[in-house]
Design an enzyme around this catalytic site. Structure first.
Site, PDB file in Angstrom:
ATOM      1  N   GLY A  14       0.840  -1.213   0.000  1.00  0.00           N
ATOM      2  CA  GLY A  14       0.000   0.000   0.000  1.00  0.00           C
ATOM      3  C   GLY A  14       0.862   1.245   0.000  1.00  0.00           C
ATOM      4  CD  GLN A  15      -1.339   6.690  -0.174  1.00  0.00           C
ATOM      5  OE1 GLN A  15      -0.614   7.592  -0.598  1.00  0.00           O
ATOM      6  NE2 GLN A  15      -2.308   6.875   0.692  1.00  0.00           N
ATOM      7  CB  ILE A  16       1.589   3.709   4.882  1.00  0.00           C
ATOM      8  CG1 ILE A  16       0.606   4.879   4.961  1.00  0.00           C
ATOM      9  CG2 ILE A  16       2.546   3.746   6.070  1.00  0.00           C
ATOM     10  CD1 ILE A  16      -0.311   4.862   6.174  1.00  0.00           C
ATOM     11  N   GLY A  17       3.058   1.458   3.154  1.00  0.00           N
ATOM     12  CA  GLY A  17       4.049   0.389   3.035  1.00  0.00           C
ATOM     13  C   GLY A  17       5.163   0.769   2.064  1.00  0.00           C
ATOM     14  CG  ASN A 107     -10.309  -2.366  10.076  1.00  0.00           C
ATOM     15  OD1 ASN A 107      -9.278  -2.710   9.493  1.00  0.00           O
ATOM     16  ND2 ASN A 107     -11.101  -1.410   9.623  1.00  0.00           N
ATOM     17  CB  VAL A 131       0.121   2.222  11.017  1.00  0.00           C
ATOM     18  CG1 VAL A 131      -0.113   3.443  10.130  1.00  0.00           C
ATOM     19  CG2 VAL A 131       1.504   2.273  11.656  1.00  0.00           C
ATOM     20  N   GLY A 132      -2.801   0.935  10.965  1.00  0.00           N
ATOM     21  CA  GLY A 132      -4.076   0.827  10.242  1.00  0.00           C
ATOM     22  C   GLY A 132      -5.247   1.262  11.110  1.00  0.00           C
ATOM     23  CG  ASP A 161      -2.315  11.986  15.683  1.00  0.00           C
ATOM     24  OD1 ASP A 161      -2.965  12.405  14.723  1.00  0.00           O
ATOM     25  OD2 ASP A 161      -2.281  10.787  16.018  1.00  0.00           O
ATOM     26  NE  ARG A 164      -0.906  14.924  10.396  1.00  0.00           N
ATOM     27  CZ  ARG A 164      -1.812  13.977  10.140  1.00  0.00           C
ATOM     28  NH1 ARG A 164      -2.674  13.598  11.077  1.00  0.00           N
ATOM     29  NH2 ARG A 164      -1.873  13.423   8.940  1.00  0.00           N
ATOM     30  CG  HIS A 189      -4.799   8.362  14.525  1.00  0.00           C
ATOM     31  ND1 HIS A 189      -4.090   9.493  14.199  1.00  0.00           N
ATOM     32  CD2 HIS A 189      -5.243   7.851  13.357  1.00  0.00           C
ATOM     33  CE1 HIS A 189      -4.103   9.650  12.885  1.00  0.00           C
ATOM     34  NE2 HIS A 189      -4.801   8.673  12.356  1.00  0.00           N
TER      35      HIS A 189
HETATM   36  P1  NAI Z   1      -3.562   1.662   1.212  1.00  0.00           P
HETATM   37  O1  NAI Z   1      -4.958   1.281   0.893  1.00  0.00           O
HETATM   38  O2  NAI Z   1      -2.729   2.357   0.190  1.00  0.00           O
HETATM   39  O3  NAI Z   1      -2.747   0.356   1.633  1.00  0.00           O
HETATM   40  C1  NAI Z   1      -3.268  -0.590   2.515  1.00  0.00           C
HETATM   41  C2  NAI Z   1      -2.721  -1.935   2.052  1.00  0.00           C
HETATM   42  O4  NAI Z   1      -3.086  -2.903   3.030  1.00  0.00           O
HETATM   43  C3  NAI Z   1      -3.288  -2.403   0.715  1.00  0.00           C
HETATM   44  O5  NAI Z   1      -2.222  -2.717  -0.150  1.00  0.00           O
HETATM   45  C4  NAI Z   1      -4.137  -3.619   1.080  1.00  0.00           C
HETATM   46  O6  NAI Z   1      -4.087  -4.615   0.080  1.00  0.00           O
HETATM   47  C5  NAI Z   1      -3.449  -4.091   2.350  1.00  0.00           C
HETATM   48  N1  NAI Z   1      -4.308  -4.876   3.248  1.00  0.00           N
HETATM   49  C6  NAI Z   1      -5.607  -4.690   3.543  1.00  0.00           C
HETATM   50  N2  NAI Z   1      -6.047  -5.633   4.390  1.00  0.00           N
HETATM   51  C7  NAI Z   1      -4.989  -6.431   4.652  1.00  0.00           C
HETATM   52  C8  NAI Z   1      -4.814  -7.566   5.456  1.00  0.00           C
HETATM   53  N3  NAI Z   1      -5.828  -8.105   6.144  1.00  0.00           N
HETATM   54  N4  NAI Z   1      -3.571  -8.137   5.494  1.00  0.00           N
HETATM   55  C9  NAI Z   1      -2.557  -7.605   4.802  1.00  0.00           C
HETATM   56  N5  NAI Z   1      -2.668  -6.531   3.999  1.00  0.00           N
HETATM   57  C10 NAI Z   1      -3.864  -5.946   3.938  1.00  0.00           C
HETATM   58  O7  NAI Z   1      -3.644   2.497   2.552  1.00  0.00           O
HETATM   59  P2  NAI Z   1      -2.519   3.406   3.246  1.00  0.00           P
HETATM   60  O8  NAI Z   1      -2.641   4.796   2.773  1.00  0.00           O
HETATM   61  O9  NAI Z   1      -1.212   2.710   3.130  1.00  0.00           O
HETATM   62  O10 NAI Z   1      -3.027   3.398   4.762  1.00  0.00           O
HETATM   63  C11 NAI Z   1      -2.995   2.211   5.519  1.00  0.00           C
HETATM   64  C12 NAI Z   1      -3.740   2.412   6.835  1.00  0.00           C
HETATM   65  O11 NAI Z   1      -3.089   3.373   7.661  1.00  0.00           O
HETATM   66  C13 NAI Z   1      -5.164   2.931   6.668  1.00  0.00           C
HETATM   67  O12 NAI Z   1      -6.003   2.219   7.581  1.00  0.00           O
HETATM   68  C14 NAI Z   1      -5.071   4.374   7.084  1.00  0.00           C
HETATM   69  O13 NAI Z   1      -6.303   4.870   7.553  1.00  0.00           O
HETATM   70  C15 NAI Z   1      -4.053   4.269   8.195  1.00  0.00           C
HETATM   71  N6  NAI Z   1      -3.392   5.508   8.589  1.00  0.00           N
HETATM   72  C16 NAI Z   1      -3.124   5.691   9.925  1.00  0.00           C
HETATM   73  C17 NAI Z   1      -2.477   6.817  10.378  1.00  0.00           C
HETATM   74  C18 NAI Z   1      -2.203   7.004  11.837  1.00  0.00           C
HETATM   75  O14 NAI Z   1      -1.706   8.076  12.196  1.00  0.00           O
HETATM   76  N7  NAI Z   1      -2.478   6.046  12.725  1.00  0.00           N
HETATM   77  C19 NAI Z   1      -2.060   7.864   9.443  1.00  0.00           C
HETATM   78  C20 NAI Z   1      -2.343   7.587   8.060  1.00  0.00           C
HETATM   79  C21 NAI Z   1      -3.000   6.432   7.663  1.00  0.00           C
END
Ligand code: NAI
Length: 327
Positions: A14-17, A107, A131-132, A161, A164, A189
């Protein structure tokens, strides 16, 4: 040379990964003398697995000296096998028409499965950051699903947070982030988080004397709470580089220490500050290598109590919504 450690990243493609893997492999998380084995988990579906293969090709092509080995998989028991560190990034995003309750339960299933897998196969010292989103409640579920692992090793990410809050406080008075000490972000968060500057100093001066109270209460607090949404509006995608950076610095501080500096982590509550035990709640900590310590005994005034209770209320509601799903 040091023995390699195993680092699990979920949602790795994913993006963060994608913003995270290459920095971990370069030594940004565990230091320039610590080899790592990356164990990457993605959904067991064709597209994400294909994307993960692409990420691994790029890891190969970086020729990182510290990357001792890597594994890409769709199976949590493979991904968490003997893992020393885990960054749980993959989560179910909110789809169209999805209610908050549905999001929480989708989730809950993911983090129950991953908690159980860690309980079964991970190192007994595994250190976890979730993080998720909803990160605090997802972490609570993973922790409850891994009863044989120390609760204290489950943390949720409040560092974005915190970062920021530090940046925007420094910017307001024309200073840099290096000048800011003792920032605290209490709670969940989510926009209910409470950035508390009562203990903060900027270049040694009390922050509360340097900024206007009306600005702090009416502009700063909501701005920090809504910063994630502001980034989405601008970028069309949610924060990724800053989120990856926050997760990496959270783990780096935990592994290597903070030299007395305060940082914010989501921790399972020990009952202090009126937060019920086990609730994952943002609190100030200092770290020595491998260990965090809560900053204790801070005075909580009436304004802070109200803010801290509001963010707690939201966490209790999230917890109630997943109660039946937690074993
Ligand atoms: P993204 O959608 O680009 O990537 C998420 C990846 O996780 C996808 O590649 C997906 O295939 C994979 N995935 C989904 N379910 C899975 C599972 N059960 N096992 C393994 N892989 C799985 O999302 P992004 O932008 O990378 O964000 C990821 C998470 O981080 C989101 O839940 C987002 O809300 C959260 N987040 C948390 C922050 C915080 O401060 N705690 C800040 C920014 C984002």
């Amino acid at each position: 040379a040091k023995k390699p450690v195993r680092v699990t990243v979920t949602g790795a493609a994913g993006q963060i990964g994608y913003a995270m893997l290459y920095r971990i492999a370069s030594g940004a998380m565990l230091g320039p003398d610590q080899p790592v084995i990356l164990q990457m988990l993605e959904l067991p579906l064709e597209k994400p697995q294909q994307a993960l293969k692409g990420c691994m090709m790029e890891l190969e092509d970086c020729a990182f000296p510290l990357l001792a080995d890597m594994v890409g998989t769709g199976d949590p028991k493979v991904a968490f096998k003997d893992a020393d560190y885990a960054l749980l990034v993959g989560a179910r995003p909110r789809g169209p028409g999805m209610e908050r309750k549905d999001l929480l339960s989708a989730n809950a299933q993911i983090f129950t499965e991953q908690g159980k897998a860690m309980n079964e196969v991970a190192s007994r010292d595994i250190r976890v950051i979730v993080v998720g989103n909803p990160a605090n409640t997802n972490c609570y579920i993973a922790m409850k699903s891994a009863p044989d692992l120390p609760k204290a090793n489950f943390t949720s990410m409040m560092r974005l947070d915190h970062n920021r809050a530090v940046y925007h406080l420094a910017a307001k008075v024309g200073k840099t982030v290096n000048d800011v000490e003792k920032m605290v972000v209490w709670g969940n968060h989510s926009p209910t988080m409470y950035p508390d500057i009562r203990f903060a100093t900027i270049a040694g001066q009390p922050a509360s004397k340097l900024v206007d109270e009306a600005w702090y209460r009416n502009e700063y607090i909501p701005m920090i709470g809504k910063r994630g949404a502001t980034v989405i509006e601008a970028r069309g995608l949610s924060s990724a580089a800053s989120a990856a950076n926050a997760a990496i610095t959270h783990m780096r501080d935990w592994a290597l220490g903070t030299n007395g500096k305060w940082v914010t982590m989501g921790l399972p509550s020990d009952g202090s500050y009126g937060i019920p035990e086990d609730i994952l709640y943002g609190v100030p900590v200092t770290c020595t290598p491998g260990k965090y310590e809560r900053v204790k005994g801070l005075e909580i005034d009436a304004f802070s109590r109200e803010k801290m209770d509001a963010t707690l209320k939201e966490l209790l509601e999230e917890q109630a919504a997943v109660k039946d799903l937690v074993g």
